[in-house]
Design an enzyme around this catalytic site. Structure first.
Site, PDB file in Angstrom:
ATOM      1  N   ASN A  46     -39.709   6.784  17.195  1.00 20.51           N
ATOM      2  CA  ASN A  46     -39.431   8.094  16.592  1.00 20.51           C
ATOM      3  C   ASN A  46     -40.730   8.870  16.398  1.00 20.51           C
ATOM      4  O   ASN A  46     -41.782   8.297  16.107  1.00 20.51           O
ATOM      5  CB  ASN A  46     -38.645   7.970  15.282  1.00 20.51           C
ATOM      6  CG  ASN A  46     -39.276   7.073  14.254  1.00 20.51           C
ATOM      7  OD1 ASN A  46     -39.981   6.132  14.573  1.00 20.51           O
ATOM      8  ND2 ASN A  46     -39.027   7.372  12.988  1.00 20.51           N
ATOM      9  N   VAL A  47     -40.631  10.182  16.604  1.00 19.34           N
ATOM     10  CA  VAL A  47     -41.794  11.073  16.495  1.00 19.34           C
ATOM     11  C   VAL A  47     -41.396  12.224  15.571  1.00 19.34           C
ATOM     12  O   VAL A  47     -40.524  13.028  15.923  1.00 19.34           O
ATOM     13  CB  VAL A  47     -42.210  11.621  17.876  1.00 19.34           C
ATOM     14  CG1 VAL A  47     -43.449  12.513  17.736  1.00 19.34           C
ATOM     15  CG2 VAL A  47     -42.486  10.492  18.856  1.00 19.34           C
ATOM     16  N   GLU A  48     -42.015  12.249  14.396  1.00 21.07           N
ATOM     17  CA  GLU A  48     -41.646  13.258  13.398  1.00 21.07           C
ATOM     18  C   GLU A  48     -42.522  14.498  13.516  1.00 21.07           C
ATOM     19  O   GLU A  48     -43.503  14.524  14.270  1.00 21.07           O
ATOM     20  CB  GLU A  48     -41.737  12.634  11.997  1.00 21.07           C
ATOM     21  CG  GLU A  48     -40.743  11.495  11.854  1.00 21.07           C
ATOM     22  CD  GLU A  48     -40.637  10.922  10.462  1.00 21.07           C
ATOM     23  OE1 GLU A  48     -41.528  11.172   9.620  1.00 21.07           O
ATOM     24  OE2 GLU A  48     -39.648  10.210  10.216  1.00 21.07           O
ATOM     25  N   CYS A  57     -35.733  11.164  17.649  1.00 22.12           N
ATOM     26  CA  CYS A  57     -35.381   9.765  17.370  1.00 22.12           C
ATOM     27  C   CYS A  57     -35.901   8.848  18.483  1.00 22.12           C
ATOM     28  O   CYS A  57     -36.091   9.266  19.635  1.00 22.12           O
ATOM     29  CB  CYS A  57     -33.872   9.601  17.292  1.00 22.12           C
ATOM     30  SG  CYS A  57     -33.112  10.337  15.846  1.00 22.12           S
ATOM     31  N   GLU A  59     -34.356   6.455  20.098  1.00 21.94           N
ATOM     32  CA  GLU A  59     -33.416   6.249  21.212  1.00 21.94           C
ATOM     33  C   GLU A  59     -33.543   7.377  22.237  1.00 21.94           C
ATOM     34  O   GLU A  59     -33.585   7.142  23.449  1.00 21.94           O
ATOM     35  CB  GLU A  59     -31.975   6.220  20.696  1.00 21.94           C
ATOM     36  CG  GLU A  59     -31.679   5.138  19.691  1.00 21.94           C
ATOM     37  CD  GLU A  59     -31.886   5.585  18.252  1.00 21.94           C
ATOM     38  OE1 GLU A  59     -32.893   6.268  17.952  1.00 21.94           O
ATOM     39  OE2 GLU A  59     -31.037   5.228  17.402  1.00 21.94           O
ATOM     40  N   CYS A  91     -28.077   7.281  15.109  1.00 17.12           N
ATOM     41  CA  CYS A  91     -27.455   8.463  14.508  1.00 17.12           C
ATOM     42  C   CYS A  91     -26.437   9.063  15.489  1.00 17.12           C
ATOM     43  O   CYS A  91     -26.364   8.681  16.665  1.00 17.12           O
ATOM     44  CB  CYS A  91     -28.520   9.487  14.126  1.00 17.12           C
ATOM     45  SG  CYS A  91     -29.203  10.387  15.534  1.00 17.12           S
ATOM     46  N   CYS A  94     -27.848  10.531  18.730  1.00 17.98           N
ATOM     47  CA  CYS A  94     -28.268   9.499  19.693  1.00 17.98           C
ATOM     48  C   CYS A  94     -27.063   8.815  20.329  1.00 17.98           C
ATOM     49  O   CYS A  94     -27.111   8.441  21.507  1.00 17.98           O
ATOM     50  CB  CYS A  94     -29.195   8.495  19.023  1.00 17.98           C
ATOM     51  SG  CYS A  94     -30.824   9.221  18.686  1.00 17.98           S
TER      52      CYS A  94
HETATM   53  N1  THU Z   1     -34.264   7.876  13.417  1.00 17.87           N
HETATM   54  C1  THU Z   1     -34.304   7.351  14.680  1.00 17.87           C
HETATM   55  O1  THU Z   1     -35.365   7.217  15.286  1.00 17.87           O
HETATM   56  N2  THU Z   1     -33.118   7.001  15.258  1.00 17.87           N
HETATM   57  C2  THU Z   1     -31.887   7.159  14.681  1.00 17.87           C
HETATM   58  O2  THU Z   1     -30.864   6.891  15.311  1.00 17.87           O
HETATM   59  C3  THU Z   1     -31.790   7.644  13.310  1.00 17.87           C
HETATM   60  C4  THU Z   1     -33.056   8.053  12.653  1.00 17.87           C
HETATM   61  C5  THU Z   1     -35.531   8.283  12.790  1.00 17.87           C
HETATM   62  C6  THU Z   1     -35.667   9.764  12.591  1.00 17.87           C
HETATM   63  C7  THU Z   1     -36.653   9.843  11.444  1.00 17.87           C
HETATM   64  O3  THU Z   1     -37.975   9.831  11.971  1.00 17.87           O
HETATM   65  C8  THU Z   1     -36.440   8.546  10.669  1.00 17.87           C
HETATM   66  O4  THU Z   1     -35.645   7.715  11.503  1.00 17.87           O
HETATM   67  C9  THU Z   1     -35.758   8.725   9.334  1.00 17.87           C
HETATM   68  O5  THU Z   1     -34.593   9.468   9.479  1.00 17.87           O
END
Ligand code: THU
Length: 134
Positions: A46-48, A57, A59, A91, A94
């Site tokens: 994941n890259v915020e 996300c 995935e 989520c 995804c």
């Molecule tokens: N996140 C994912 O990488 N995949 C998911 O299916 C759900 C959430 C990440 C997004 C965010 O960086 C962190 O989890 C918290 O929500």
């Protein structure tokens, strides 16, 4: 098409990918490892972003990487891992993305349970009524 799926190996790769996560806002690392019919695997984390809604996300990062590297076959399995969450489920966005490129309803979604063993679900179980366009 039959492809052997090594659940433990896919989870191991997802774990490694979670170590590359960029998550300074949530402090919730996620890694994903996707296996294709070609037998190739691709990973993502994941890259915020400071503008939270732009977060990518793990995935979708892994699937985008596969596409960007020329992958043309379908997804047989995807492992998802977070050190912060047992059974780290994908989520909704995804699930729709996995569905777009999945081999079929039997595509496997692999999580790690509380005993650190693979916990395997099918796409059909996780995403039975996805959006379709035809
Ligand atoms: N996140 C994912 O990488 N995949 C998911 O299916 C759900 C959430 C990440 C997004 C965010 O960086 C962190 O989890 C918290 O929500």
């Amino acid at each position: 098409m039959t492809v052997d799926i090594d659940y433990v190996e896919l989870l191991t790769q997802a774990k490694k990918a979670s170590e590359f996560s960029y998550c300074p806002y949530s402090n919730f690392p996620v890694g994903a490892c996707v296996l294709y019919e070609s037998k190739k695997i691709y990973t993502g984390s994941n890259v915020e972003n400071v503008s939270y809604g732009l977060t990518l996300c793990a995935e979708r990062n892994a699937i985008s990487t596969a596409i960007a590297q020329g992958e043309k076959t379908k997804i047989k399995a995807i492992a998802i891992y977070s050190p912060k969450q047992v059974d780290c489920l994908p989520c909704g966005a995804c699930r729709q993305w996995i569905s777009e490129f999945a081999a079929d309803d039997n595509t496997k979604i692999i999580l790690e349970d509380e005993n650190k063993k693979p916990y395997v679900l099918s796409l059909k179980e996780l995403f039975p009524y996805g959006f379709k366009f035809n």
